[in-house]
Structures are given as structure tokens and as C-alpha cells.
Design a protein around this motif. Structure first.
Motif, mmCIF file in Angstrom:
data_model
loop_
_atom_site.group_PDB
_atom_site.id
_atom_site.type_symbol
_atom_site.label_atom_id
_atom_site.label_comp_id
_atom_site.label_asym_id
_atom_site.label_seq_id
_atom_site.Cartn_x
_atom_site.Cartn_y
_atom_site.Cartn_z
ATOM 1 N N ASP A 73 -10.134 -7.004 -23.066
ATOM 2 C CA ASP A 73 -8.988 -6.842 -22.214
ATOM 3 C C ASP A 73 -10.197 -6.448 -21.485
ATOM 4 O OD1 ASP A 73 -11.919 -5.115 -21.833
ATOM 5 O OD2 ASP A 73 -10.758 -3.738 -22.383
ATOM 6 N N GLY A 74 -11.225 -8.544 -21.248
ATOM 7 C CA GLY A 74 -11.450 -8.879 -20.089
ATOM 8 C C GLY A 74 -12.984 -7.996 -19.149
ATOM 9 N N THR A 75 -13.220 -6.691 -20.290
ATOM 10 C CA THR A 75 -14.837 -5.907 -19.736
ATOM 11 C C THR A 75 -15.787 -6.434 -19.619
ATOM 12 O OG1 THR A 75 -14.242 -4.133 -21.106
ATOM 13 C CG2 THR A 75 -12.560 -4.328 -18.604
ATOM 14 N N ALA A 76 -16.374 -7.041 -21.351
ATOM 15 C CA ALA A 76 -17.548 -7.060 -21.353
ATOM 16 C C ALA A 76 -17.988 -7.956 -20.384
ATOM 17 C CB ALA A 76 -17.212 -8.730 -23.160
ATOM 18 N N ARG A 77 -19.849 -7.516 -20.678
ATOM 19 C CA ARG A 77 -20.145 -8.008 -19.780
ATOM 20 C C ARG A 77 -21.891 -8.389 -20.552
ATOM 21 N NH1 ARG A 77 -16.496 -8.783 -17.832
ATOM 22 N NH2 ARG A 77 -16.174 -8.121 -15.387
ATOM 23 N N ALA A 78 -22.378 -9.704 -20.823
ATOM 24 C CA ALA A 78 -23.448 -9.929 -21.017
ATOM 25 C C ALA A 78 -24.247 -10.254 -20.342
ATOM 26 C CB ALA A 78 -23.129 -11.002 -22.568
ATOM 27 N N VAL A 79 -25.971 -9.396 -21.076
ATOM 28 C CA VAL A 79 -26.908 -9.877 -20.274
ATOM 29 C C VAL A 79 -28.227 -10.645 -20.765
ATOM 30 C CG1 VAL A 79 -26.531 -7.860 -18.685
ATOM 31 C CG2 VAL A 79 -28.479 -7.629 -21.251
ATOM 32 N N PRO A 80 -29.035 -11.771 -20.337
ATOM 33 C CA PRO A 80 -30.024 -12.020 -20.744
ATOM 34 C C PRO A 80 -30.693 -11.092 -21.605
ATOM 35 C CG PRO A 80 -29.739 -12.712 -18.721
ATOM 36 C CD PRO A 80 -28.636 -11.394 -18.700
ATOM 37 N N GLN A 128 -23.760 -13.052 -27.491
ATOM 38 C CA GLN A 128 -23.501 -14.484 -27.917
ATOM 39 C C GLN A 128 -23.502 -16.003 -28.254
ATOM 40 O OE1 GLN A 128 -19.977 -14.497 -25.278
ATOM 41 N NE2 GLN A 128 -19.246 -16.694 -26.576
ATOM 42 N N LEU A 129 -22.736 -16.241 -29.473
ATOM 43 C CA LEU A 129 -23.586 -17.445 -30.355
ATOM 44 C C LEU A 129 -24.307 -18.652 -29.720
ATOM 45 C CD1 LEU A 129 -24.606 -17.155 -33.233
ATOM 46 C CD2 LEU A 129 -22.993 -18.695 -33.975
ATOM 47 N N VAL A 130 -25.040 -18.994 -29.142
ATOM 48 C CA VAL A 130 -25.792 -20.607 -28.153
ATOM 49 C C VAL A 130 -26.572 -21.165 -29.455
ATOM 50 C CG1 VAL A 130 -25.950 -19.174 -26.259
ATOM 51 C CG2 VAL A 130 -28.060 -19.217 -28.146
ATOM 52 N N PRO A 131 -26.950 -22.684 -29.492
ATOM 53 C CA PRO A 131 -27.306 -23.372 -30.382
ATOM 54 C C PRO A 131 -28.383 -23.039 -30.832
ATOM 55 C CG PRO A 131 -26.355 -24.698 -28.517
ATOM 56 C CD PRO A 131 -26.366 -23.359 -28.223
ATOM 57 N N GLU A 132 -29.256 -22.204 -29.515
ATOM 58 C CA GLU A 132 -30.738 -21.815 -29.890
ATOM 59 C C GLU A 132 -30.511 -20.681 -30.686
ATOM 60 O OE1 GLU A 132 -35.092 -20.041 -27.891
ATOM 61 O OE2 GLU A 132 -32.984 -21.039 -26.310
ATOM 62 N N LEU A 133 -32.015 -20.552 -31.786
ATOM 63 C CA LEU A 133 -31.610 -19.158 -32.951
ATOM 64 C C LEU A 133 -31.943 -17.577 -32.103
ATOM 65 C CD1 LEU A 133 -31.446 -18.756 -35.566
ATOM 66 C CD2 LEU A 133 -34.322 -18.678 -35.513
ATOM 67 N N ASP A 134 -29.909 -17.230 -32.980
ATOM 68 C CA ASP A 134 -30.169 -15.567 -31.560
ATOM 69 C C ASP A 134 -30.979 -15.613 -30.383
ATOM 70 O OD1 ASP A 134 -29.854 -15.234 -34.376
ATOM 71 O OD2 ASP A 134 -31.737 -14.845 -35.375
ATOM 72 N N ALA A 135 -30.382 -16.365 -29.812
ATOM 73 C CA ALA A 135 -30.883 -16.635 -28.334
ATOM 74 C C ALA A 135 -29.672 -16.221 -26.939
ATOM 75 C CB ALA A 135 -31.811 -17.565 -27.595
ATOM 76 N N GLY A 136 -28.591 -15.765 -27.588
ATOM 77 C CA GLY A 136 -27.742 -15.575 -26.267
ATOM 78 C C GLY A 136 -27.895 -14.561 -25.761
ATOM 79 N N ASP A 137 -26.853 -13.934 -24.934
ATOM 80 C CA ASP A 137 -27.369 -12.933 -24.005
ATOM 81 C C ASP A 137 -26.311 -11.781 -24.760
ATOM 82 O OD1 ASP A 137 -28.264 -14.613 -22.129
ATOM 83 O OD2 ASP A 137 -26.016 -14.364 -20.419
ATOM 84 N N VAL A 138 -26.876 -10.468 -24.546
ATOM 85 C CA VAL A 138 -26.230 -9.675 -25.616
ATOM 86 C C VAL A 138 -24.765 -9.188 -24.703
ATOM 87 C CG1 VAL A 138 -27.222 -7.760 -26.492
ATOM 88 C CG2 VAL A 138 -28.957 -9.747 -26.694
ATOM 89 N N PHE A 139 -24.446 -8.364 -25.445
ATOM 90 C CA PHE A 139 -23.180 -8.216 -25.291
ATOM 91 C C PHE A 139 -23.205 -5.856 -25.238
ATOM 92 C CE2 PHE A 139 -21.082 -11.971 -25.973
ATOM 93 C CZ PHE A 139 -20.165 -11.303 -24.787
#
Length: 306
Positions: free
Chosen positions: A183-190, A135-146
Motif C-alpha cells: 500500500d506504499g506506506t513502508a519505510r526502512a531505516v538504516p 531490504q536485501l542489498v549485496p552486503e551481508l544482512d546490511a540493508g535498511d530495516v523495515f
């Protein structure tokens, strides 16, 4: 889903093509046409060319400013997908799509955040490469990973070859994540672990230091090939090295010392020599390393790095 896609180089094209077969891409955002070749002909980016072939609308933008933001927001995308676009996505564009933006990055995050993850990983001698969708966030390449995938790359693969493999595998990974978001099943983790950084390569990154081991030199050669290119200096002249491999069965040579065989130039390192088979002298075309060596008027005392 209604998608907006942002990308520029050839490595982004496989993802664009796969998503175009499955979703409604309302716009493709890419960098403006750039002058290429000796004649500096303005040329569309690989992503722009692919989008034209697919009949998709293209927004050319050097940066995602207020004008680009307005154009994208007006299209009401549900999700943004970015692959090596070459610019930052900031608010309010970051929150414009309903599900925000996801980014395909060619590393096993948090390793090698930045512009040159594949190149930096190869230079560092990493044995595993990979791709992450986060998930893209303001900090460089730091978002939660799907999702993340480790990819086997040949131990002799150069950066362009490794990136081609990663681009295709990463496209499939991105397709899976988009389907899960839909389909609403995606989950991202830090992200887990200590980040490492992968800044853009400069010409200096391609300079070979013959006091290093042949393994370190070959790792750097792989990471900087084809761009910015591995190079050395001989008699004060820059020489680009296009093809090389460790010569593990050859007699050791002093670092920088050059020995010619029928098929290669052997250049001494801190361990075994590096066998160089193809070079490009400054201002000239590519040629056999041995042919270039034979064309030198006086090879006595010539050393790499001098």
C-alpha cells in the motif's frame, strides 16, 4: 502482490504459509532435495514440502545462477521474500522484482549478521532475541530495516525451540511489512550500532570446555542443540550431550570431574556442576546419562574432556 519466495528449512515455512493466504506466490525457490537419515534418502526441503501442499510451483536451485534468475525474472514478481534460503541473491536478480527483495532475519540487526544468528546469540548469553525484516542489498544482512521485533524466549530454550518461536512471530512481522510495501506506506531505516557476525556453526563449536562457568557452558549447550550438538570426550570417546541444566544446588566439583546421582551425571565446571540427564555415545542411540555411566566397566578416574 505477486511474490517470489525463497527459503529452505522449517523456520521458513510459517512465513510461506502466511503469505500464501494473502498474496499470489508465483514461485517458491528452495535448495535441491538432500540425502537424509542413515539410508541417505533424497528428501525435499521443508519449504518444498509445504509448497507442494499449497500447490505452488517450486524452483529447486543450489544457487541463484543465471538459469534460476531467468526463471524468476520471467514470472515478473513485484517483490521477493527470502527466509533462510541458504544462498546469496546477486544482481541482476536482486533488482528483478519491482520492489526488490526483503529478508526475514532472526536477530535484532545489526547484531548477528550471518547464517546462525539464533545459535550465536544463545552462545553469547544474549537475554533478548528477535527478528528483523530488511531490504536485501549485496552486503551481508546490511540493508535498511523495515520492522524489528524483540521476542521473549524461555531462559532454558535451546536453539531449535527458540527458532520455532521466532519463525512464527517473524512470519507475522513479514506479513505486516509486505502489506505496507503493497500500500506504499513502508519505510526502512538504516541499521544502528556495531555489527556482530554469526557464521555457520561447526562441530568444534559444540565442544564443551569444562574450565568455563556453568552459565557459559549451559549457554553454549543451548546454542548448539540440536545441531551440531554439544559434546565432550571421556576416555578418548566422543559423548554427545542431549539434555543438561545447571545444578546450582550441588556441591562444586573440579572441572571435568564426574559424579553420579540417581537421575543425572554431575560434571564439574569453574562454578556449579552441569547436570547431564541424556546422552548419545558415538555409534549408539540416545540413552539416560546414568544408564550410560553404569554401563562403563571402570568409572574410576574418568573425567570429561579427557
Amino acid at each position: 502482490m505477486r511474490l517470489v519466495f525463497a527459503g529452505t528449512p522449517a523456520a521458513a515455512v510459517p512465513t510461506l504459509r502466511r503469505l500464501a493466504t494473502l498474496h499470489d506466490i508465483v514461485a517458491v525457490v528452495t535448495r535441491p532435495d538432500a540425502p537424509l537419515g542413515r539410508k541417505r534418502v533424497l528428501t525435499p526441503s521443508p519449504v518444498a514440502q509445504a509448497a507442494d501442499e499449497l500447490g505452488l510451483p517450486v524452483i529447486r536451485a543450489a544457487r541463484l545462477d543465471a538459469d534460476a534468475t531467468a526463471q524468476i525474472t520471467a514470472l515478473a514478481p513485484e517483490l521477493g521474500v527470502i527466509v533462510a534460503y541458504g544462498g546469496l541473491v546477486r544482481e541482476p536478480l536482486l533488482s528483478a522484482p519491482d520492489a526488490g527483495w526483503i529478508n526475514l532475519h532472526f536477530s535484532l540487526l545489526p547484531a548477528w549478521r550471518g547464517a546462525a544468528p539464533v545459535q550465536r546469540a544463545l552462545i553469547a548469553g544474549d537475554r533478548e532475541l528477535g527478528a528483523s525484516v530488511f531490504q536485501l542489498v549485496p552486503e551481508l544482512d546490511a540493508g535498511d530495516v523495515f520492522a524489528m521485533r524483540t521476542i521473549d524466549v524461555a531462559p532454558t530454550a535451546t536453539a531449535d525451540q527458540a527458532l520455532e518461536t521466532l519463525a512464527h512471530d517473524g512470519a507475522e512481522l513479514t506479513v505486516e511489512v509486505v502489506a505496507a510495501i503493497a500500500d506504499g506506506t513502508a519505510r526502512a531505516v538504516p541499521q544502528q550500532g556495531e555489527p556482530t557476525l554469526a557464521p555457520k556453526l561447526t562441530l568444534d563449536d559444540g565442544l564443551l570446555d569444562w574450565s568455563q562457568s556453568v552459565d557459559a557452558l549451559f549457554a553454549r549447550f543451548r546454542g548448539v542443540t540440536p545441531e551440531p550438538g554439544a559434546h565432550t570426550t571421556i576416555d578418548g570417546q566422543r559423548l554427545k550431550i542431549l539434555e543438561a541444566a545447571p545444578a546450582g544446588d550441588a556441591e562444586p566439583l573440579e572441572p571435568g570431574r564426574i559424579s553420579s546421582t540417581r537421575s543425572a551425571l554431575l560434571i564439574g565446571t569453574a562454578s556449579a556442576p552441569l547436570a547431564v540427564t541424556r546422552v548419545q555415545p558415538a555409534g549408539k542411540g540416545a540413552m539416560s546419562a546414568v544408564d550410560w555411566w553404569r554401563g562403563q566397566r571402570d568409572t574410576e578416574g574418568l573425567r570429561a574432556g579427557s
